[in-house]
Enzyme design. Sequence first.
Site, PDB file in Angstrom:
ATOM      1  N   ASP A  35       0.401  -1.010   0.428  1.00 63.98           N
ATOM      2  CA  ASP A  35      -0.004  -0.050  -0.580  1.00 63.98           C
ATOM      3  C   ASP A  35       0.331   1.322  -0.009  1.00 63.98           C
ATOM      4  O   ASP A  35       0.572   2.422  -0.503  1.00 63.98           O
ATOM      5  CB  ASP A  35      -0.960  -0.090   1.292  1.00 63.98           C
ATOM      6  N   ALA A  36       2.358   1.115   0.980  1.00 62.19           N
ATOM      7  CA  ALA A  36       2.496   2.785   0.812  1.00 62.19           C
ATOM      8  C   ALA A  36       3.513   3.087  -1.279  1.00 62.19           C
ATOM      9  O   ALA A  36       3.572   4.030  -1.308  1.00 62.19           O
ATOM     10  CB  ALA A  36       3.542   2.146   1.622  1.00 62.19           C
ATOM     11  N   TYR A  38       2.068   2.281  -3.263  1.00 62.67           N
ATOM     12  CA  TYR A  38       0.969   2.602  -4.281  1.00 62.67           C
ATOM     13  C   TYR A  38       1.046   3.240  -4.015  1.00 62.67           C
ATOM     14  O   TYR A  38       0.903   5.096  -5.018  1.00 62.67           O
ATOM     15  CB  TYR A  38       0.220   0.951  -3.684  1.00 62.67           C
ATOM     16  N   SER A  84     -33.535 -10.147 -20.144  1.00 63.93           N
ATOM     17  CA  SER A  84     -33.510 -11.273 -18.599  1.00 63.93           C
ATOM     18  C   SER A  84     -33.129 -12.305 -18.843  1.00 63.93           C
ATOM     19  O   SER A  84     -33.466 -12.869 -20.128  1.00 63.93           O
ATOM     20  CB  SER A  84     -34.996 -11.225 -18.094  1.00 63.93           C
ATOM     21  N   LEU A  85     -33.939 -13.300 -17.847  1.00 70.39           N
ATOM     22  CA  LEU A  85     -33.203 -14.905 -18.177  1.00 70.39           C
ATOM     23  C   LEU A  85     -34.995 -15.128 -17.838  1.00 70.39           C
ATOM     24  O   LEU A  85     -35.433 -15.391 -16.928  1.00 70.39           O
ATOM     25  CB  LEU A  85     -32.091 -15.338 -17.195  1.00 70.39           C
ATOM     26  N   GLU A 115     -22.054 -20.333 -15.341  1.00 66.53           N
ATOM     27  CA  GLU A 115     -21.676 -19.139 -14.468  1.00 66.53           C
ATOM     28  C   GLU A 115     -22.019 -19.630 -13.748  1.00 66.53           C
ATOM     29  O   GLU A 115     -22.935 -19.616 -14.060  1.00 66.53           O
ATOM     30  CB  GLU A 115     -21.693 -18.473 -15.595  1.00 66.53           C
ATOM     31  N   LYS A 117     -24.670 -17.072 -10.776  1.00 69.92           N
ATOM     32  CA  LYS A 117     -25.308 -15.876 -11.507  1.00 69.92           C
ATOM     33  C   LYS A 117     -25.470 -14.619 -10.200  1.00 69.92           C
ATOM     34  O   LYS A 117     -25.791 -15.503  -8.564  1.00 69.92           O
ATOM     35  CB  LYS A 117     -27.783 -16.205 -11.341  1.00 69.92           C
ATOM     36  N   ASP A 119     -25.986 -12.075  -7.754  1.00 69.04           N
ATOM     37  CA  ASP A 119     -27.019 -11.899  -7.033  1.00 69.04           C
ATOM     38  C   ASP A 119     -26.269  -9.992  -6.574  1.00 69.04           C
ATOM     39  O   ASP A 119     -26.081  -8.973  -5.658  1.00 69.04           O
ATOM     40  CB  ASP A 119     -27.396 -12.382  -6.210  1.00 69.04           C
ATOM     41  N   ARG A 138     -29.607  -1.394 -15.883  1.00 64.47           N
ATOM     42  CA  ARG A 138     -30.368  -1.732 -16.826  1.00 64.47           C
ATOM     43  C   ARG A 138     -31.359  -1.596 -17.015  1.00 64.47           C
ATOM     44  O   ARG A 138     -32.086  -1.159 -18.526  1.00 64.47           O
ATOM     45  CB  ARG A 138     -31.065  -3.233 -16.306  1.00 64.47           C
ATOM     46  N   GLU A 174     -22.077  -7.789 -13.224  1.00 65.42           N
ATOM     47  CA  GLU A 174     -22.924  -7.196 -13.269  1.00 65.42           C
ATOM     48  C   GLU A 174     -22.259  -6.913 -11.386  1.00 65.42           C
ATOM     49  O   GLU A 174     -21.222  -7.273 -11.499  1.00 65.42           O
ATOM     50  CB  GLU A 174     -23.308  -9.421 -11.776  1.00 65.42           C
ATOM     51  N   TYR A 226     -19.857 -10.809 -18.052  1.00 69.33           N
ATOM     52  CA  TYR A 226     -20.622 -11.886 -17.829  1.00 69.33           C
ATOM     53  C   TYR A 226     -21.521 -11.766 -19.388  1.00 69.33           C
ATOM     54  O   TYR A 226     -21.628 -13.061 -20.019  1.00 69.33           O
ATOM     55  CB  TYR A 226     -21.233 -12.510 -17.042  1.00 69.33           C
ATOM     56  N   LYS A 291     -25.755 -21.389 -20.648  1.00 70.43           N
ATOM     57  CA  LYS A 291     -25.859 -20.953 -21.812  1.00 70.43           C
ATOM     58  C   LYS A 291     -25.359 -20.961 -23.147  1.00 70.43           C
ATOM     59  O   LYS A 291     -24.159 -21.652 -23.063  1.00 70.43           O
ATOM     60  CB  LYS A 291     -24.837 -19.113 -21.939  1.00 70.43           C
ATOM     61  N   LYS A 315     -32.441 -20.910 -10.585  1.00 73.69           N
ATOM     62  CA  LYS A 315     -32.188 -20.614  -9.216  1.00 73.69           C
ATOM     63  C   LYS A 315     -31.355 -21.761  -8.019  1.00 73.69           C
ATOM     64  O   LYS A 315     -31.965 -23.049  -7.464  1.00 73.69           O
ATOM     65  CB  LYS A 315     -33.253 -19.949  -8.855  1.00 73.69           C
ATOM     66  N   CYS A 409     -37.694 -13.796  36.090  1.00 79.35           N
ATOM     67  CA  CYS A 409     -37.594 -14.857  35.165  1.00 79.35           C
ATOM     68  C   CYS A 409     -38.907 -14.887  34.043  1.00 79.35           C
ATOM     69  O   CYS A 409     -39.569 -15.366  35.089  1.00 79.35           O
ATOM     70  CB  CYS A 409     -36.460 -15.217  35.863  1.00 79.35           C
ATOM     71  N   CYS A 412     -38.805 -18.926  36.735  1.00 75.01           N
ATOM     72  CA  CYS A 412     -38.957 -19.314  38.033  1.00 75.01           C
ATOM     73  C   CYS A 412     -39.255 -17.986  38.931  1.00 75.01           C
ATOM     74  O   CYS A 412     -39.732 -18.418  39.962  1.00 75.01           O
ATOM     75  CB  CYS A 412     -37.692 -19.583  38.341  1.00 75.01           C
ATOM     76  N   CYS A 427     -30.941 -14.590  34.365  1.00 79.58           N
ATOM     77  CA  CYS A 427     -32.574 -15.020  35.618  1.00 79.58           C
ATOM     78  C   CYS A 427     -31.359 -15.176  37.024  1.00 79.58           C
ATOM     79  O   CYS A 427     -29.558 -15.928  37.234  1.00 79.58           O
ATOM     80  CB  CYS A 427     -32.301 -16.492  34.949  1.00 79.58           C
ATOM     81  N   CYS A 433     -34.532 -22.373  39.375  1.00 77.47           N
ATOM     82  CA  CYS A 433     -34.957 -22.219  38.259  1.00 77.47           C
ATOM     83  C   CYS A 433     -35.110 -23.388  37.302  1.00 77.47           C
ATOM     84  O   CYS A 433     -34.184 -24.162  36.866  1.00 77.47           O
ATOM     85  CB  CYS A 433     -34.314 -20.897  37.359  1.00 77.47           C
TER      86      CYS A 433
HETATM   87  S1  IVH Z   1     -26.712 -13.242 -18.782  1.00 82.95           S
HETATM   88  C1  IVH Z   1     -28.679 -12.768 -22.517  1.00 82.95           C
HETATM   89  N1  IVH Z   1     -25.540 -14.128 -17.204  1.00 82.95           N
HETATM   90  O1  IVH Z   1     -29.673 -11.821 -14.125  1.00 82.95           O
HETATM   91  C2  IVH Z   1     -28.815 -13.435 -20.674  1.00 82.95           C
HETATM   92  N2  IVH Z   1     -27.388 -13.153 -16.553  1.00 82.95           N
HETATM   93  O2  IVH Z   1     -32.615 -12.403 -15.588  1.00 82.95           O
HETATM   94  C3  IVH Z   1     -28.176 -11.410 -19.888  1.00 82.95           C
HETATM   95  N3  IVH Z   1     -27.040 -12.267 -14.391  1.00 82.95           N
HETATM   96  O3  IVH Z   1     -29.737  -8.517 -14.779  1.00 82.95           O
HETATM   97  C4  IVH Z   1     -28.181 -12.230 -18.692  1.00 82.95           C
HETATM   98  N4  IVH Z   1     -24.981 -13.033 -13.593  1.00 82.95           N
HETATM   99  O4  IVH Z   1     -28.681  -9.001 -13.356  1.00 82.95           O
HETATM  100  C5  IVH Z   1     -26.340 -13.057 -17.365  1.00 82.95           C
HETATM  101  N5  IVH Z   1     -23.917 -14.352 -15.381  1.00 82.95           N
HETATM  102  C6  IVH Z   1     -24.747 -14.100 -15.704  1.00 82.95           C
HETATM  103  C7  IVH Z   1     -25.768 -13.234 -14.760  1.00 82.95           C
HETATM  104  C8  IVH Z   1     -26.298 -12.324 -14.703  1.00 82.95           C
HETATM  105  C9  IVH Z   1     -26.573 -12.544 -12.557  1.00 82.95           C
HETATM  106  C10 IVH Z   1     -27.760 -11.039 -13.354  1.00 82.95           C
HETATM  107  C11 IVH Z   1     -28.495 -10.182 -14.691  1.00 82.95           C
HETATM  108  C12 IVH Z   1     -29.929  -9.110 -15.390  1.00 82.95           C
HETATM  109  C13 IVH Z   1     -29.980 -11.478 -14.491  1.00 82.95           C
HETATM  110  C14 IVH Z   1     -31.431 -11.973 -15.400  1.00 82.95           C
END
Ligand code: IVH
Length: 676
Positions: A35-36, A38, A84-85, A115, A117, A119, A138, A174, A226, A291, A315, A409, A412, A427, A433
Site C-alpha cells: 500500500d505504501a 502504491y 432477462s433470463l 456461470e 448467477k 446477486d 439495466r 454485474e 458476463y 448459455k 435458481k 425470569c 421461575c 436470571c 430455576c
Molecule cells: S446473462 C442474455 N449472466 O440476471 C441474458 N445474467 O435475469 C442476459 N445475472 O439482469 C443476462 N449473473 O443482472 C447473465 N452470469 C450471468 C448473470 C446474470 C447475474 C443477472 C443479470 C440479469 C439477470 C437476468
Amino acid sequence: MSAPAPVRRRLEELRRRINDYNHQYFVLDEPTVTDAQYDRELRELRALETQYPELVTGDSPTRRVGAPPASGFTEVVHETPMLSLENAFDEQELRAFDRRVRERLNVDAAEYAAEAKLDGLAVSLVYLDGMLTRAATRGDGSRGEDVTANVRTIRAVPLRLRGAAPALLEVRGEIYMTHAGFARLNADQAAAGAKTFVNPRNAAAGSLRQLDPAMTARRPLTMFCYALARIEGAPAPARHSEALALLATLGLRVSSDVEVLIGVDACLEYYRRMAARRAALGYDIDGVVFKVNAIDAQERLGTVSRAPRWAVACKFPPQEESTRVRAIEIQVGRTGALTPVARLEPVFVGGVTVSNATLHNAAEVGRKDVRAGDTVVVRRAGDVIPEIVAVRTELRPAGTKPFRMPASCPQCGSAVEQVEGEAVYRCSGGLVCPAQRIQALIHFASRRALDIDGLGEKIIEQLVERGDVRDVAGLYSLTRDQLVGLERMGEKSAANLFAAIERSKSTTLARFLYALGIRDVGEATARSLARYFGTLEAIAAADEQSLQAVPDVGPVVAAHVARFFANAENREVLRRVRAAGVRWPAQEPVQPQALPLVGRSFVLTGTLARMTREQASERLRALGARVSSSVSKKTDAVIAGADPGSKVDKARTLGVAVLDEDGFARLLERPGDANP
Ligand code: IVH
C-alpha cells in the site's frame, strides 16, 4: 508553459504503473505492491498533474472521482436490449430446456458455458477506442440510467482497456458487494449513526445510485463481466467462452468459475457443485446460468419476449424470505442467560423451514426494533443460524409495542440481573430455576459430555416437571419404573435408557468436568484442567491463582471454576454423584511442558482404519498437541486417512508434512521422536 519531455514520460509511466497495480489488485485479486508504494506513486502522479493540468487525461487513476454531485440520472437507450433470463425451477425443467435447444439446433448434445448467477445489479459498459465512455443500469431493458460518473469510481472497472482495444466494445456484467465489504460498510454506517443495509445487493444498489460519485467511491463495489454485447473494429469471437476470455485479456474482471460443459448432466453436476460452494464464495449468488456457447447457435435460437432461448437460470433456494413474528419469547440458558427468540410463521428459506430466529440479546432487539406482529425479512445463508435482517416497518400493524426485557425470569420468577457492561440479562435463580435445571441436564447428558443416549430434551423436561430429577445427581437415583411411567416411553426404551445412565457412570475426568457446565469451561479447557490437576479434588481445592497456571485458563475462567466449587450446593451434588458410582480412571497430574507434543498442531482428514477421528484427536491431545480443523502454515502435520479431502492439497502447497496412518501410529508410539 509546456511540460518538458521527461515529465511527460514520467506521467505516462506512473499512470501505466498505477493502472497495472489496480488491475492486479482489483481485477485479478493478486496484489503486487505494498500500500505504501502504491500511495507514493499515486501522490507523485497527483503532484505532477497539479503542476501540469493540461496533461491530465480521462483515464488517469486520479480521475476516478471526477464529476460533481448530480441532481438526477439521465436516461440512456440500450442499442442492444438488456435481456432477462428464463428460469428452470427443477431438474425436469432444465432437461426440457436442453431438449428444446437440441431439437432446434438438431444436435445430440449441446455445448454450454456455465456461470454463477451473481446477486447484484446489471450494468452495461461502453468503451470507445478503449476508453470507458458510458456506464448504464439495466432499467427496463431498453432504457436505463447513465451512471458513468459512479461506475468510474469502481476500481475493478478499467477506465481504459488493456492491449489492442476494438473501436467499440459494449460489455454487460454485474456490480456487487462482497460479504466482507458489506460487513465493513454496515459497521461504518452503524458507527456513524447512519442506516445499515439489509443485504449486499441492496447495499450495492444504494451505493451505485448515489448522486454524489464521491460517496460511491467510498463503497466497496466490484464487478464481474458476463457478456459481450457489441464489438466493432475487431473480429467477434465465435463462442461465448471465448468472448469472456477476450474480455479478461482487455483487463475486465471475469469470474474464474466459468466452465464449458457438454450436455445437460454436466450442467446438473455444475449446479450441485456451485450450490455446495455457495456459502464459501464470499459473495452472494442466487443460482447458476447456462448459455449455449456457440454464438451462431445463439443467433439461430433467437429471443422470445425479452429472454433468449439460448440461456437459462437455475435458481438456488432463496436465502431470504418475509414472514411474520408471532411472538417474542424468552429462553433461559444453562447459565441463566435470557435470550429473546422470535417465534415465526414457518417459512422456507435457505433450504429449510424456519420457525424461530434468535434475537441474541436485548440490545439487538432494540436496535432492530423487532415487535410481535411485525413482518420481517429472515435470512439463512449456508449453515448459519437464521437471522432477522430487517423489519418491514411499512407493514407494521397498529398497536404493536416495543419489546422490553422482563424484570423477572419467565420460568421461575427470580429477579433478572444485568451485569455492568454486558449485553446479557441473567436470571438470578440458579438451580432453583427449572429452565436452568433442564438446560444443565441436557448439557450433562449430551454426546460430548456424559453421552447418555436416549436422554433427550423432551424426557428431561418431563423428569424435571414431575419432580423426579432436580439435579444431575438425581439422574442416578431414577428407577426403571419412573422411566416407564414417562410419556411415549415403552418397556424397551426405558430399559435402554436405564442401561445408558448406568453406562455413563464410567467416564473420564475431562468429560465429567465439561458435563458440569461451569461457565466458559468448554471441552478444551476441561481437558487442560483434568490433565494439569489429575483429580477432581485437586481442582475443587485450587484457588484462582493456581487455576490460572493451567494453559488457556485466564482470570475469568479461573473465577468461574473457583466459584462453582466454592458453592455448597454444588459440592453436595458432586458428593451424591460420586456416591452413586460415577468414576473415571485415575491419572497423574501432568505439567503441560512435560508432554511430548506440546506446542504442536495437527489436522486430521479422511477416514482412519484403526480408530475414529475423534479417538485420534483424543490421543493427540493427551500428548499435549493441539488438533485443529483447518490447515495453515502453523500446522505441523496433516494426518490423512483414506479419501482425504482438499486439506492434503493445501498442506502440500504450504509445505506442511502429511502423515499416513502408519506414520500416525509411529507418532503415537514414539511421540518423543516426532519431527514432522
Ligand atoms: S446473462 C442474455 N449472466 O440476471 C441474458 N445474467 O435475469 C442476459 N445475472 O439482469 C443476462 N449473473 O443482472 C447473465 N452470469 C450471468 C448473470 C446474470 C447475474 C443477472 C443479470 C440479469 C439477470 C437476468
